[in-house]
Design a protein around this motif. Structure first.
Motif, PDB file in Angstrom:
ATOM      1  N   UNK A  61       0.794  -1.222   0.000  1.00  0.00           N
ATOM      2  CA  UNK A  61       0.000   0.000   0.000  1.00  0.00           C
ATOM      3  C   UNK A  61       0.833   1.281   0.000  1.00  0.00           C
ATOM      4  N   UNK A  62       2.100   1.182   0.383  1.00  0.00           N
ATOM      5  CA  UNK A  62       2.953   2.373   0.389  1.00  0.00           C
ATOM      6  C   UNK A  62       3.607   2.616  -0.971  1.00  0.00           C
ATOM      7  N   UNK A  73       2.639   8.225   2.047  1.00  0.00           N
ATOM      8  CA  UNK A  73       2.492   6.986   1.280  1.00  0.00           C
ATOM      9  C   UNK A  73       1.959   7.248  -0.127  1.00  0.00           C
ATOM     10  N   UNK A  74       2.031   6.240  -0.967  1.00  0.00           N
ATOM     11  CA  UNK A  74       1.545   6.341  -2.341  1.00  0.00           C
ATOM     12  C   UNK A  74       0.085   6.787  -2.338  1.00  0.00           C
ATOM     13  N   UNK A  75      -0.206   7.847  -3.084  1.00  0.00           N
ATOM     14  CA  UNK A  75      -1.572   8.377  -3.106  1.00  0.00           C
ATOM     15  C   UNK A  75      -2.553   7.407  -3.756  1.00  0.00           C
ATOM     16  N   UNK A  76      -2.019   6.440  -4.517  1.00  0.00           N
ATOM     17  CA  UNK A  76      -2.886   5.449  -5.157  1.00  0.00           C
ATOM     18  C   UNK A  76      -2.998   4.180  -4.322  1.00  0.00           C
ATOM     19  N   UNK A  82      -1.133  -2.379  -8.268  1.00  0.00           N
ATOM     20  CA  UNK A  82       0.190  -2.700  -7.727  1.00  0.00           C
ATOM     21  C   UNK A  82       0.382  -2.144  -6.319  1.00  0.00           C
ATOM     22  N   UNK A  83      -0.554  -1.314  -5.865  1.00  0.00           N
ATOM     23  CA  UNK A  83      -0.443  -0.718  -4.529  1.00  0.00           C
ATOM     24  C   UNK A  83      -1.667  -1.048  -3.681  1.00  0.00           C
TER      25      UNK A  83
END
Length: 391
Positions: A61-62, A73-76, A82-83
């Motif tokens: 998730x990051x 963290x990754x906004x997506x 992939x997240x």
């Protein structure tokens, strides 16, 4: 040493480093630098497979790339395939998998053959061709745009954006240009989504919008992911096929004599090039990996390109061996996040290799290959070749 520093990966010296680390089953800590909080790295086939395995205590998730930042963290996260983890990841794979299934990919084969025929015809008319710039990028771009429903007239524009977005050190693109390209990709797909909302078609974007449990944002980020995934990795394996043919004089003759050797030759090209260099995961619980205790919430990078040259798994790992069997490479990842587009990538590479064998007598390098300088993508900045044509 900061193993996220792209400058480490612009020369063959990386192979010796990976060989030593993989052989030792090493786990190495990189202090903050390319990643704000630092990260652990593993290199052996065994350790990389363990990190990516189905039951491994890790999250995506990051994000999946070096640069982990717990505060940002990754906004997506949770939206892009992939997240995402767990049930949401499973659902996204189910939806997207319909368009990358065996029947769906088989239906694309005539289109792929037509594109390959066009590219090889242009090569015959041109003479020396830099396949890293003028062949490798074009086939995956055409195919992924066909899947997404991107108009043919937009392909060159979209491909240029992906190149700018992932330009490595030493390129003319600046960091600001890269950010701008990422933004333009999202803006482009935002326009495509708006157009399909007004007038749906029979393309992937329209099909995704028709799914009741997908938000507009999820459709947007997953279209972005498919574009990037389809464009930025397969292109280097396609270029690698030309490189491998130049180093393995009997390869094309073997394919002409028996097309049944193509699948093994394709798998070896994927292993040998290993375009996707690393995958990042973050621990969800304390664990011991390669003898090292790691706490919860710590980033671990699996260097897939190192695992694919682990000498304990692959004899003569630096050599391209088209008949290598077994070939348990991790070129498409491993576990629940194994690449959803692997079947499509294999088709593109197989059609190219078979057509090359049928039409060309031999492949010869016309200059020194120039490798990418990136901690993410391994491949070719330049690979000039000359094909010798029969008759």
């Amino acid at each position: 040493m900061d193993l996220g520093d792209p400058r480490l990966y612009g020369s063959p010296g990386r192979y010796a480093m990976w060989h030593d680390h993989a052989t030792d089953d090493a786990i190495v800590w990189s202090d903050p630098g390319s990643s704000p909080s630092g990260f652990w790295s593993v290199f052996s086939h065994r350790a990389c497979a363990a990190v990516l395995g189905r039951q491994a205590p890790f999250t995506s998730r990051y994000g999946m790339l070096i640069g982990f930042d717990a505060e940002h963290p990754d906004r997506a996260g949770g939206e892009m395939i992939v997240a995402a983890d767990g049930a949401r990841h499973t659902r996204l794979r189910e939806i997207l998998g319909r368009f990358l299934s065996r029947p769906a990919v088989a239906a694309l084969e005539p289109f792929v053959r037509k594109e390959v025929d066009h590219l090889l015809t242009e090569m015959r008319e041109t003479g020396v061709v830099d396949v890293a710039r003028h062949i490798g990028p074009l086939l995956p771009a055409a195919v992924v745009c066909e899947v997404l429903g991107v108009p043919a007239g937009d392909r060159e524009y979209v491909m240029g954006l992906t190149d700018a977005a992932f330009a490595g050190p030493g390129s003319e693109s600046t960091a600001a240009a890269s950010v701008r390209a990422h933004t333009e990709i999202f803006c482009y797909f935002g326009e495509q989504l708006a157009a399909r909302n007004r007038s749906p078609g029979d393309d992937l974007i329209s099909a995704l919008l028709a799914e009741d449990d997908l938000t507009q944002d999820e459709v947007l980020v997953n279209c972005y992911n498919l574009l990037i995934g389809g464009n930025q990795t397969t292109r280097h394996v396609i270029a690698g096929c030309f490189d491998a043919a130049s180093r393995t004089p009997g390869l094309l003759a073997a394919v002409r004599a028996d097309p049944g050797v193509v699948p093994a030759a394709v798998e070896e090209a994927i292993r040998w090039v290993s375009p996707g260099m690393h995958v990042l995961r973050v621990t969800t619980a304390e664990l011991t990996l390669c003898g090292q205790a790691i706490g919860a919430g710590e980033p671990v990078v699996a260097w897939l390109a190192a695992a694919n040259r682990d000498p304990r798994v692959f004899a003569q790992p630096a050599a391209y061996r088209p008949d290598r069997s077994p070939n348990r490479h991790l070129g498409f990842g491993h576990g629940p996040h194994v690449c959803l587009g692997a079947r499509l990538a294999r088709l593109e590479i197989a059609v190219l290799l078979q057509a090359l064998a049928e039409r060309a007598g031999s492949v010869h390098l016309a200059g020194d290959p120039l490798p990418t300088r990136s901690n993410l993508i391994q491949g070719y900045r330049s690979l000039p070749v000359e094909l010798r044509w029969p008759g």
